[in-house]
Design an enzyme around this catalytic site. Sequence first.
Site: not given
Length: 360
Positions: A103, A305-309, A329
């Site tokens: 990440q 997951h993608l939102a954070d990435h 998060h």
Amino acid sequence: MGEFLELDGSYGEGGGQIVRTALFLSTLLQVPVRIYNIRAKREKPGLKRQHLNIVKLLKRFAKAKVKGDELGSIELEYKPQKLKPGYYEVNFDTAGSIPLFLQTILPLSLFVPGEVVIKVIGGTDVPKSPTIDWVRFVFLHYIYKVPEFIRLEVLKRGFYPAGGGIVQLSVRNKLEKQPENLQEVKEYLKDKVNLYRTERGEIRKIHVFSVAHEELRERKVAERQAKGAIEALKNLGYPEPEVYRQYANANSIGTSITIWLEDTKGNVLGADNLGKKGKLAEVVGAEAVKKLHEDWSSGATVDRHLADHLIPLMALVGGEIRVPQFTGHLLTNIWVCEQFLGKIFEVDEKEKIVRTQGIS
């Protein structure tokens, strides 16, 4: 600001996401950072091995000068230099998450002048982390146009607790030097990354990737995980998926399943799940579908997951995404970006939209 940008590691949800995002932006923007109160709200505060593995690489990859890089340390001083091309190897010696390591490291690899190859030994499919297949088939979809060449290979699977998985990242960029300032960063990414994604299309394809240890072949665990996913998708009215099944040798017995969909607007959303002793393989597959369905049926254009990435990349190049939900998060990740770049994000909680013009 002094010599270091100061970041309170206990802000918001106060987890390792602060460290991962801060190390990415600090290295790319050449802004030294001091993070204090690291994971202060957690049962075991301070730096974990997974964070130290990132720092261990960056001491070579970015010639970083570091203080406080010890297990359990609640303070880290980090002063990067320019990213260096070449071959690097990092061995976690545990089943630490390679996807969470990537990440930070994967986006940084897009800004290295020339070629870089990074071989990582650790956990490919482990708890509290996306699977490596999610990184390959979902996250990479959004950034693969940036470099001249990129390949993320799984040379060996690594399940919990032994790890020992091997992943190799190879990147070649058309860059003579690392971007010198914010404008050069934005210009470099401008036509290669499209993160303006609030519109959804019809589902074009669904994929199921089911993996199990070689010792589970006789019990047809990979097939049964896939079957559980296929039946769950059918019951929810989704199109028939393309299915991939794989058996792998690994140091620990384990299984994983990753599911992703593509729509006609170019959005890709995914979900994953891990098998565990006592849980039926069919249930593992069905649970992964449940996660994907929760995100897709929320109206989102990105998965959880993608939102954070994507948030750190949006901070650089601009973007607008519709998220499944606002988590601590996600909001903490936005906060970290704004400590480096100022108030650039707008959050619409009613429409579940995050937008930014990026750096100006």
